[in-house]
Write a protein that holds these residues in place. Structure first.
Motif, PDB file in Angstrom:
ATOM      1  N   GLU A 176      -5.528   7.860   6.870  1.00  0.00           N
ATOM      2  CA  GLU A 176      -5.868   8.388   5.554  1.00  0.00           C
ATOM      3  C   GLU A 176      -5.243   8.294   4.019  1.00  0.00           C
ATOM      4  O   GLU A 176      -6.368   7.960   3.061  1.00  0.00           O
ATOM      5  CB  GLU A 176      -5.884  10.085   5.389  1.00  0.00           C
ATOM      6  CG  GLU A 176      -6.018  10.796   6.747  1.00  0.00           C
ATOM      7  CD  GLU A 176      -5.709  12.474   6.667  1.00  0.00           C
ATOM      8  OE1 GLU A 176      -5.117  12.361   5.037  1.00  0.00           O
ATOM      9  OE2 GLU A 176      -6.229  13.100   7.823  1.00  0.00           O
ATOM     10  N   ILE A 177      -3.988   7.603   4.476  1.00  0.00           N
ATOM     11  CA  ILE A 177      -3.513   7.048   3.058  1.00  0.00           C
ATOM     12  C   ILE A 177      -3.962   5.823   2.722  1.00  0.00           C
ATOM     13  O   ILE A 177      -4.262   5.552   1.633  1.00  0.00           O
ATOM     14  CB  ILE A 177      -2.367   7.416   2.734  1.00  0.00           C
ATOM     15  CG1 ILE A 177      -1.633   9.246   3.388  1.00  0.00           C
ATOM     16  CG2 ILE A 177      -1.308   6.357   1.442  1.00  0.00           C
ATOM     17  CD1 ILE A 177      -0.162   8.609   3.462  1.00  0.00           C
ATOM     18  N   LEU A 178      -4.197   5.043   3.865  1.00  0.00           N
ATOM     19  CA  LEU A 178      -4.958   3.901   3.836  1.00  0.00           C
ATOM     20  C   LEU A 178      -6.556   3.767   2.987  1.00  0.00           C
ATOM     21  O   LEU A 178      -6.770   2.899   2.276  1.00  0.00           O
ATOM     22  CB  LEU A 178      -4.617   2.659   5.004  1.00  0.00           C
ATOM     23  CG  LEU A 178      -5.260   1.199   5.352  1.00  0.00           C
ATOM     24  CD1 LEU A 178      -4.519   0.252   4.103  1.00  0.00           C
ATOM     25  CD2 LEU A 178      -5.486   1.148   6.287  1.00  0.00           C
ATOM     26  N   VAL A 179      -7.067   4.592   3.531  1.00  0.00           N
ATOM     27  CA  VAL A 179      -8.622   4.542   3.275  1.00  0.00           C
ATOM     28  C   VAL A 179      -8.191   5.231   1.558  1.00  0.00           C
ATOM     29  O   VAL A 179      -9.321   4.507   0.585  1.00  0.00           O
ATOM     30  CB  VAL A 179      -9.096   5.267   4.162  1.00  0.00           C
ATOM     31  CG1 VAL A 179     -10.601   5.983   3.558  1.00  0.00           C
ATOM     32  CG2 VAL A 179      -9.365   5.248   5.556  1.00  0.00           C
ATOM     33  N   THR A 180      -7.572   6.182   1.598  1.00  0.00           N
ATOM     34  CA  THR A 180      -7.753   6.762   0.172  1.00  0.00           C
ATOM     35  C   THR A 180      -7.211   5.391  -1.298  1.00  0.00           C
ATOM     36  O   THR A 180      -7.518   5.627  -1.853  1.00  0.00           O
ATOM     37  CB  THR A 180      -6.678   8.259  -0.238  1.00  0.00           C
ATOM     38  OG1 THR A 180      -7.205   8.727   0.464  1.00  0.00           O
ATOM     39  CG2 THR A 180      -6.721   8.372  -1.855  1.00  0.00           C
ATOM     40  N   LEU A 181      -6.039   5.013  -0.421  1.00  0.00           N
ATOM     41  CA  LEU A 181      -5.716   3.892  -1.457  1.00  0.00           C
ATOM     42  C   LEU A 181      -6.978   2.575  -1.434  1.00  0.00           C
ATOM     43  O   LEU A 181      -6.894   1.514  -2.796  1.00  0.00           O
ATOM     44  CB  LEU A 181      -4.559   2.808  -0.708  1.00  0.00           C
ATOM     45  CG  LEU A 181      -3.388   4.012  -0.569  1.00  0.00           C
ATOM     46  CD1 LEU A 181      -1.682   3.024  -0.283  1.00  0.00           C
ATOM     47  CD2 LEU A 181      -3.142   4.515  -2.923  1.00  0.00           C
ATOM     48  N   THR A 182      -7.235   2.338  -0.950  1.00  0.00           N
ATOM     49  CA  THR A 182      -8.809   1.148  -0.945  1.00  0.00           C
ATOM     50  C   THR A 182      -9.989   1.114  -1.211  1.00  0.00           C
ATOM     51  O   THR A 182     -10.407   0.814  -2.336  1.00  0.00           O
ATOM     52  CB  THR A 182      -8.935   0.801   0.760  1.00  0.00           C
ATOM     53  OG1 THR A 182      -8.279   0.735   1.365  1.00  0.00           O
ATOM     54  CG2 THR A 182      -9.794  -0.316   0.555  1.00  0.00           C
ATOM     55  N   THR A 183     -10.240   2.267  -1.374  1.00  0.00           N
ATOM     56  CA  THR A 183     -10.756   3.779  -2.624  1.00  0.00           C
ATOM     57  C   THR A 183     -10.771   3.459  -4.074  1.00  0.00           C
ATOM     58  O   THR A 183     -11.903   3.588  -4.733  1.00  0.00           O
ATOM     59  CB  THR A 183     -11.671   4.957  -1.753  1.00  0.00           C
ATOM     60  OG1 THR A 183     -11.970   4.817  -0.544  1.00  0.00           O
ATOM     61  CG2 THR A 183     -12.814   4.933  -2.219  1.00  0.00           C
ATOM     62  N   LEU A 184      -9.464   4.109  -4.256  1.00  0.00           N
ATOM     63  CA  LEU A 184      -9.206   3.942  -5.757  1.00  0.00           C
ATOM     64  C   LEU A 184      -9.438   2.579  -6.242  1.00  0.00           C
ATOM     65  O   LEU A 184      -9.623   2.247  -6.781  1.00  0.00           O
ATOM     66  CB  LEU A 184      -8.097   4.607  -5.580  1.00  0.00           C
ATOM     67  CG  LEU A 184      -7.251   4.458  -6.958  1.00  0.00           C
ATOM     68  CD1 LEU A 184      -8.007   5.313  -7.438  1.00  0.00           C
ATOM     69  CD2 LEU A 184      -5.283   5.135  -6.816  1.00  0.00           C
ATOM     70  N   LEU A 185      -8.695   1.727  -5.096  1.00  0.00           N
ATOM     71  CA  LEU A 185      -8.890  -0.260  -5.647  1.00  0.00           C
ATOM     72  C   LEU A 185      -9.891  -0.160  -6.168  1.00  0.00           C
ATOM     73  O   LEU A 185      -9.672  -0.812  -6.925  1.00  0.00           O
ATOM     74  CB  LEU A 185      -8.070  -0.573  -4.751  1.00  0.00           C
ATOM     75  CG  LEU A 185      -6.146  -0.627  -5.172  1.00  0.00           C
ATOM     76  CD1 LEU A 185      -5.634  -1.598  -3.625  1.00  0.00           C
ATOM     77  CD2 LEU A 185      -5.875  -0.753  -5.650  1.00  0.00           C
ATOM     78  N   ALA A 186     -11.402  -0.600  -4.806  1.00  0.00           N
ATOM     79  CA  ALA A 186     -11.984  -0.757  -5.056  1.00  0.00           C
ATOM     80  C   ALA A 186     -12.936   0.040  -6.768  1.00  0.00           C
ATOM     81  O   ALA A 186     -13.768  -0.552  -7.208  1.00  0.00           O
ATOM     82  CB  ALA A 186     -13.085  -0.124  -3.807  1.00  0.00           C
TER      83      ALA A 186
END
Length: 250
Positions: A143-153
């Motif tokens: 969940e943390i990894l998906v959230t960070l990826t979405t935020l960076l995109a």
């Protein structure tokens, strides 16, 4: 001296025979159990295949967080010695299952103790953490990894849009030049270049050209010499009127 030495040797021999070759192990040391699934108290007994050690009793008990000891279960074992296994070491598991657990207060340390006629061994115990039926061991790594990826995109897309908007607002002339340059570069090589613009003199009509020629002729005819004394004044007036007419046409 001899009698004292015999006593010491007998004492050491009795210690070795009285439990030096037996042991009780409990693995793993920690467990997490759901109430509806219950727990299994591990108990592994290690002993030699000798008539003296094949008969023993096993006791299971529980010590809660208040250090209160509660007996759970006991059993007696009489193990048959396999043929050709005399004096060899045996390792046998005697796990006891509790199904189901009463409640979450069942959390505590569960022990297994084995008693022979002349020896007694106790395991190190297993700490059991009792949980309700709704307990689920979750992991937040994905969940943390998906959230960070979405935020960076999202940040990358926003920064790109701001850069493009700034270039469009600050440098509109540069964008126009780029468009014209792209149009020229996209033209096929066989296409002929556009004709040059007509000269400024093409805007003059024939009448204006005639006026310039008349002016040049009149200028050539003029000279600094004086009029002859016998020339009439009417002719000079006529020349002045024709000059005025030419300048008005211009």
């Amino acid at each position: 001296m001899t009698s004292n030495l015999k006593v010491i040797l007998l004492f050491l021999w009795s210690l070795q025979c009285g439990g030096g070759n037996v042991d009780v192990q409990q693995q793993p040391p920690i467990q997490v159990a759901l109430l509806k699934e219950g727990i299994s108290i591990p108990c592994t007994v290690i002993f030699p295949y000798m008539p003296k050690y094949t008969k023993f009793s096993i006791f299971y008990y529980w010590i809660n967080s208040l250090e209160q000891k509660t007996s759970i279960y006991s059993r007696s074992e009489n193990v048959a010695i396999p043929s050709g296994k005399e004096n060899e070491t045996a390792t046998i598991s005697y796990d006891h299952r509790i199904m189901p657990l009463a409640n979450t207060a069942s959390t505590g340390t569960y022990y297994c103790e084995v008693k022979w006629n002349d020896a007694q061994k106790m395991g190190k115990g297993v700490f059991v953490l009792a949980r309700g039926t709704g307990y689920v061991e979750t992991s937040y790594g994905w969940e943390i990894l998906v959230t960070l990826t979405t935020l960076l995109a999202a940040l990358s897309i926003t920064a790109t849009a701001l850069i493009l908007w700034k270039r469009k607002v600050v440098c509109p002339g540069r964008n126009l030049l780029n468009i014209l340059r792209q149009k020229v570069e996209t033209q096929p090589p066989s296409a002929s270049p556009p004709p040059p613009p007509p000269p400024v003199y093409d805007c003059l009509d024939l009448q204006q050209v005639d006026v310039y020629s008349i002016l040049e002729n009149n200028t050539d005819n003029l000279s600094p010499r004086k009029n002859p004394p016998g020339k009439p004044l009417e002719k000079q007036a006529t020349l002045e009127e024709s000059s005025d007419t030419l300048y008005e046409n211009i």
